[in-house]
Design an enzyme around this catalytic site. Structure first.
Site, PDB file in Angstrom:
ATOM      1  N   GLY A  20       0.833  -1.192   0.000  1.00 21.09           N
ATOM      2  CA  GLY A  20       0.000   0.000   0.000  1.00 21.09           C
ATOM      3  C   GLY A  20       0.865   1.237   0.000  1.00 21.09           C
ATOM      4  N   GLY A  21       0.510   2.217  -0.819  1.00 24.19           N
ATOM      5  CA  GLY A  21       1.298   3.434  -0.890  1.00 24.19           C
ATOM      6  C   GLY A  21       2.702   3.132  -1.376  1.00 24.19           C
ATOM      7  CG  MET A  22       5.489   5.844  -1.155  1.00 21.07           C
ATOM      8  SD  MET A  22       5.684   5.825  -2.950  1.00 21.07           S
ATOM      9  CE  MET A  22       7.472   5.747  -3.081  1.00 21.07           C
ATOM     10  CE  LYS A  40       6.069  -2.127   7.955  1.00 25.93           C
ATOM     11  NZ  LYS A  40       5.500  -1.373   9.108  1.00 25.93           N
ATOM     12  CG  ASP A 129      -2.570   2.392  14.567  1.00 31.58           C
ATOM     13  OD1 ASP A 129      -3.778   2.610  14.817  1.00 31.58           O
ATOM     14  OD2 ASP A 129      -2.163   2.048  13.446  1.00 31.58           O
TER      15      ASP A 129
END
Length: 247
Positions: A20-22, A40, A129
């Site tokens: 997702g995204g970068m 990651k 989070d």
């Protein structure tokens, strides 16, 4: 057509498990030690500063209830964080298939997460989070929290401006939803929401937009989890209500 095998440094990529995204997330084998890991990958973007901070925070925490960071390195324009692989499911998947969970099971999971939050707090780190997708349960029943991507350490540089809302709306504390300064109690509040969801299969605050959700979070009114199972959830309800009590 034969599929090309991809390598990143000393790691042989097995599969892509998220993107997702970068960023992309892989499972891989560390060839020298023959160990399965999670990698990651962050491409070239401003998010690399936060990614490096995530790596430093993760590496500073050594606890059985926190996913271990093994390595961090750069190749070309990309940077990589290598972490412990957990053979199991995240709590969101378990809630989806099995909730409402028995109060004892939910309490055991919450206790393990609380130990992780406590360890992070002692080291001056707020996760910011805590949510089911960031809580991993192994096949052996081990509970670990992951993803310190928006975590904040005492010595970490400020990468967000004052008033910026960080986190996931459904699991935010009132002060988090309002963009205020946070303490470890914010992570405990988020854990209480997760506990609520485990024993009721519902979230205490919901809405069609982020603004609607955060407004309800700030008001702090929710249905007591007692409605689902008055006999078994009395103690759990007391814990949730205490942790979610507005100051």
């Amino acid at each position: 057509m034969k599929q090309e095998i991809k390598y990143i440094g000393n790691y042989k990529i097995l599969d892509i498990i998220g993107k997702g995204g970068m960023a992309r997330v892989y499972t891989a084998i560390h060839i020298p030690l023959n160990r399965v890991v999670v990698i990651k990958e962050m491409g070239k973007s401003e998010s690399r500063r936060r990614f490096k901070q995530e790596a430093l925070i993760s590496a500073s925490l050594n606890h059985r209830n926190i996913v271990t960071a093994y390595d961090y390195f750069n190749i070309g324009s990309s940077c990589y964080l290598v972490m412990e692989y957990i053979d199991g499911m995240n709590l969101s998947e378990i809630i989806e298939h099995e909730a409402p969970l028995h109060p004892v099971t939910a309490a055991i999971i919450a206790r393990e997460v609380c130990l992780a939050i406590g360890h992070a707090c002692k080291n001056g780190i707020l996760h910011r989070d805590i949510k089911p997708t960031n809580i991993l349960i192994s096949r052996q029943g081990e509970v670990k929290i992951s993803d310190f991507g928006v975590a904040r350490g005492e010595d970490s540089p400020h990468l967000t401006s004052t008033g910026t809302v960080i986190g996931t709306p459904f699991y935010m504390s009132p002060e988090q939803a309002a963009g205020k300064e946070l303490t470890y109690q914010s992570d405990i509040y988020s854990l209480a929401i997760v506990l609520y969801e485990m024993v009721t299969a519902k979230k205490p605050f919901f809405g069609e937009t982020t603004q609607a959700i955060t407004a309800k979070v700030c008001r702090g009114r929710y249905t007591s989890p007692l409605w689902k199972d008055p006999h078994h959830s009395l103690r759990i309800s007391r814990i949730i209500n205490k942790a979610m009590k507005k100051n």
